[in-house]
Design a protein around this motif. Structure first.
Motif, mmCIF file in Angstrom:
data_model
loop_
_atom_site.group_PDB
_atom_site.id
_atom_site.type_symbol
_atom_site.label_atom_id
_atom_site.label_comp_id
_atom_site.label_asym_id
_atom_site.label_seq_id
_atom_site.Cartn_x
_atom_site.Cartn_y
_atom_site.Cartn_z
ATOM 1 N N SER A 7 0.835 -1.210 0.000
ATOM 2 C CA SER A 7 0.000 0.000 0.000
ATOM 3 C C SER A 7 0.864 1.252 0.000
ATOM 4 C CB SER A 7 -0.930 -0.005 1.212
ATOM 5 O OG SER A 7 -0.178 -0.045 2.423
ATOM 6 N N GLU A 8 1.970 1.211 0.725
ATOM 7 C CA GLU A 8 2.842 2.383 0.769
ATOM 8 C C GLU A 8 3.521 2.590 -0.581
ATOM 9 O OE1 GLU A 8 6.280 4.390 3.641
ATOM 10 O OE2 GLU A 8 5.871 2.226 3.755
ATOM 11 N N ARG A 9 3.924 1.489 -1.200
ATOM 12 C CA ARG A 9 4.535 1.585 -2.525
ATOM 13 C C ARG A 9 3.540 2.192 -3.525
ATOM 14 N NH1 ARG A 9 8.623 -1.995 -5.162
ATOM 15 N NH2 ARG A 9 8.642 -3.110 -3.185
ATOM 16 N N ALA A 10 2.282 1.756 -3.432
ATOM 17 C CA ALA A 10 1.265 2.284 -4.340
ATOM 18 C C ALA A 10 1.024 3.766 -4.085
ATOM 19 C CB ALA A 10 -0.031 1.501 -4.171
ATOM 20 N N ARG A 11 1.037 4.142 -2.806
ATOM 21 C CA ARG A 11 0.822 5.551 -2.455
ATOM 22 C C ARG A 11 1.924 6.424 -3.030
ATOM 23 N NH1 ARG A 11 3.060 8.798 1.275
ATOM 24 N NH2 ARG A 11 4.134 7.085 2.351
ATOM 25 N N ILE A 12 3.145 5.975 -2.870
ATOM 26 C CA ILE A 12 4.282 6.779 -3.331
ATOM 27 C C ILE A 12 4.330 6.803 -4.860
ATOM 28 C CG2 ILE A 12 6.802 6.916 -3.340
ATOM 29 C CD1 ILE A 12 6.715 5.773 -0.482
ATOM 30 N N ALA B 115 2.011 9.357 -6.122
ATOM 31 C CA ALA B 115 2.283 10.740 -5.736
ATOM 32 C C ALA B 115 2.974 11.478 -6.877
ATOM 33 C CB ALA B 115 3.159 10.769 -4.491
ATOM 34 N N PRO B 116 2.640 12.738 -7.090
ATOM 35 C CA PRO B 116 3.293 13.531 -8.128
ATOM 36 C C PRO B 116 4.807 13.574 -7.910
ATOM 37 C CG PRO B 116 1.376 14.675 -7.276
ATOM 38 C CD PRO B 116 1.617 13.505 -6.371
ATOM 39 N N ALA B 117 5.548 13.784 -8.986
ATOM 40 C CA ALA B 117 7.011 13.792 -8.903
ATOM 41 C C ALA B 117 7.526 14.882 -7.984
ATOM 42 C CB ALA B 117 7.608 13.948 -10.302
ATOM 43 N N ASP B 118 6.764 15.978 -7.874
ATOM 44 C CA ASP B 118 7.239 17.082 -7.030
ATOM 45 C C ASP B 118 6.727 16.981 -5.595
ATOM 46 O OD1 ASP B 118 4.601 17.626 -7.497
ATOM 47 O OD2 ASP B 118 4.907 19.737 -8.023
ATOM 48 N N GLU B 119 6.072 15.873 -5.266
ATOM 49 C CA GLU B 119 5.597 15.675 -3.887
ATOM 50 C C GLU B 119 6.750 15.130 -3.026
ATOM 51 O OE1 GLU B 119 2.847 15.783 -0.809
ATOM 52 O OE2 GLU B 119 2.441 16.324 -2.893
ATOM 53 N N VAL B 120 6.963 15.762 -1.909
ATOM 54 C CA VAL B 120 7.995 15.281 -0.987
ATOM 55 C C VAL B 120 7.383 14.167 -0.149
ATOM 56 C CG1 VAL B 120 9.519 15.862 0.935
ATOM 57 C CG2 VAL B 120 9.138 17.520 -0.908
ATOM 58 N N VAL B 121 7.884 12.958 -0.340
ATOM 59 C CA VAL B 121 7.309 11.809 0.363
ATOM 60 C C VAL B 121 8.217 11.396 1.520
ATOM 61 C CG1 VAL B 121 6.085 10.985 -1.675
ATOM 62 C CG2 VAL B 121 8.404 10.169 -1.222
ATOM 63 N N ARG B 122 7.558 10.839 2.548
ATOM 64 C CA ARG B 122 8.301 10.419 3.722
ATOM 65 C C ARG B 122 7.952 8.986 4.086
ATOM 66 N NH1 ARG B 122 7.490 15.145 8.095
ATOM 67 N NH2 ARG B 122 8.955 13.796 9.264
ATOM 68 N N CYS B 123 8.910 8.315 4.680
ATOM 69 C CA CYS B 123 8.724 6.918 5.068
ATOM 70 C C CYS B 123 7.730 6.828 6.220
ATOM 71 C CB CYS B 123 10.068 6.316 5.467
ATOM 72 S SG CYS B 123 9.977 4.615 6.077
ATOM 73 N N ASP B 124 6.791 5.894 6.107
ATOM 74 C CA ASP B 124 5.804 5.713 7.172
ATOM 75 C C ASP B 124 6.462 5.214 8.456
ATOM 76 O OD1 ASP B 124 3.691 6.602 5.712
ATOM 77 O OD2 ASP B 124 2.889 4.609 5.219
ATOM 78 N N THR C 250 14.189 8.159 -7.429
ATOM 79 C CA THR C 250 14.976 8.209 -8.665
ATOM 80 C C THR C 250 14.599 7.001 -9.506
ATOM 81 O OG1 THR C 250 16.833 6.855 -7.844
ATOM 82 C CG2 THR C 250 16.894 9.222 -7.345
ATOM 83 N N ALA C 251 15.306 6.799 -10.600
ATOM 84 C CA ALA C 251 15.039 5.641 -11.459
ATOM 85 C C ALA C 251 15.348 4.346 -10.729
ATOM 86 C CB ALA C 251 15.872 5.751 -12.751
ATOM 87 N N GLU C 252 16.091 4.414 -9.643
ATOM 88 C CA GLU C 252 16.457 3.218 -8.893
ATOM 89 C C GLU C 252 15.396 2.838 -7.852
ATOM 90 O OE1 GLU C 252 20.746 3.035 -7.656
ATOM 91 O OE2 GLU C 252 20.657 5.174 -8.110
ATOM 92 N N SER C 253 14.363 3.642 -7.733
ATOM 93 C CA SER C 253 13.400 3.427 -6.640
ATOM 94 C C SER C 253 12.551 2.175 -6.810
ATOM 95 C CB SER C 253 12.489 4.650 -6.501
ATOM 96 O OG SER C 253 13.249 5.781 -6.119
ATOM 97 N N GLY C 254 12.454 1.651 -8.015
ATOM 98 C CA GLY C 254 11.703 0.396 -8.215
ATOM 99 C C GLY C 254 10.209 0.546 -8.043
ATOM 100 N N LEU C 255 9.673 1.706 -8.393
ATOM 101 C CA LEU C 255 8.242 1.921 -8.261
ATOM 102 C C LEU C 255 7.512 1.523 -9.541
ATOM 103 C CD1 LEU C 255 8.345 5.365 -6.434
ATOM 104 C CD2 LEU C 255 7.936 3.111 -5.435
#
Length: 246
Positions: free
Chosen positions: A215-220, A223-232, A241-246
């Motif tokens: 669910s967290e992966r789906a949320r992130i 999220a728009p590219a300019d959204e600052v996301v934080r770890c739950d 980045t391209a390495e994030s595996g999303l």
């Protein structure tokens, strides 16, 4: 919070500098020379006390020897005086006989005093050897202290030089980033042991090293590219980045 994706990626560069600065500060506090100097200070303090006791022992023996030498000089002077009177051969026979008895007594007394002085001189030789050995250990400890201080000072100078370089690099980087992003980063970093931003790599937070839930992966991912996301879990800023595996 919104922030340009490139600005978020540059947070990682800022974090790298801050991590290095924190490591340098830790290195300064934990230099092995600090512990070595503390131990040498304890050794030198103990040696100072030990030397003081050894010096007192030598001084006490010197006073005993000086006292005996004074007594021996007095006996010699009395004996020389009596001998001079005997050499003249003048005076009543009874007085001359008494002088001879006194001379014999003075000789015995001189022998006793000289034997005692010899014993004290032997004791002094031992006491002085002990004092010399302690002073040699003191000299060795002081040399070690000087060497450790030189190493410490050089290490601190090297750390200060690297800190100055990193701090100089940090200033323009932080100035170019949005103030609200920097404020959030600094707040999170202070609350999270020095790590405010981390790379999200292969679905895993670089801060707490935990893999994101579905669910967290789906949320992130949504999220728009300019959204600052934080770890739950750790609440650190996760940089995508391209390495994030999303």
């Amino acid at each position: 919070m919104k922030a340009d994706p490139e600005a978020q990626r540059r947070l990682l560069d800022l974090q790298a500098i801050d991590t290095t600065l924190a490591q340098l500060a830790h290195k300064r506090r934990t230099l092995p020379e600090h512990a070595e100097l503390d131990e040498l200070a304890r050794q030198l303090s103990a040696l100072t006390d030990e030397r003081a006791r050894a010096q007192v022992a030598v001084d006490d023996i010197d006073r005993d020897i000086a006292r005996l030498e004074k007594d021996i000089d007095q006996v010699r002077a009395r004996k020389d005086k009596d001998q001079a009177r005997l050499d003249t051969g003048r005076g009543p026979a009874r007085e001359l006989e008494a002088l001879q008895h006194e001379m014999a007594s003075l000789k015995r007394r001189q022998t006793e005093l000289e034997d005692a002085e010899l014993e004290f001189m032997e004791q002094r030789e031992t006491a002085q050897a002990t004092l010399d050995e302690i002073e040699a250990r003191q000299a060795t400890a002081r040399e070690k202290r000087e060497a450790a201080e030189a190493r410490r000072d050089q290490a601190l100078a090297d750390i200060a030089k690297e800190e100055e370089f990193k701090s100089t690099s940090r200033q323009p980087l932080a100035s170019d980033l949005p103030a609200d992003l920097i404020a959030l980063y600094d707040k999170v970093r202070e609350a999270s042991g020095g790590l405010g931003a981390a790379l999200l790599k292969a679905g895993r937070c670089g801060g707490c090293r935990l893999e994101l839930s579905g669910s967290e992966r789906a949320r992130i991912k949504a999220a728009p590219a300019d959204e600052v996301v934080r770890c739950d879990e750790c609440r650190r800023i996760m940089v995508r980045t391209a390495e994030s595996g999303l």
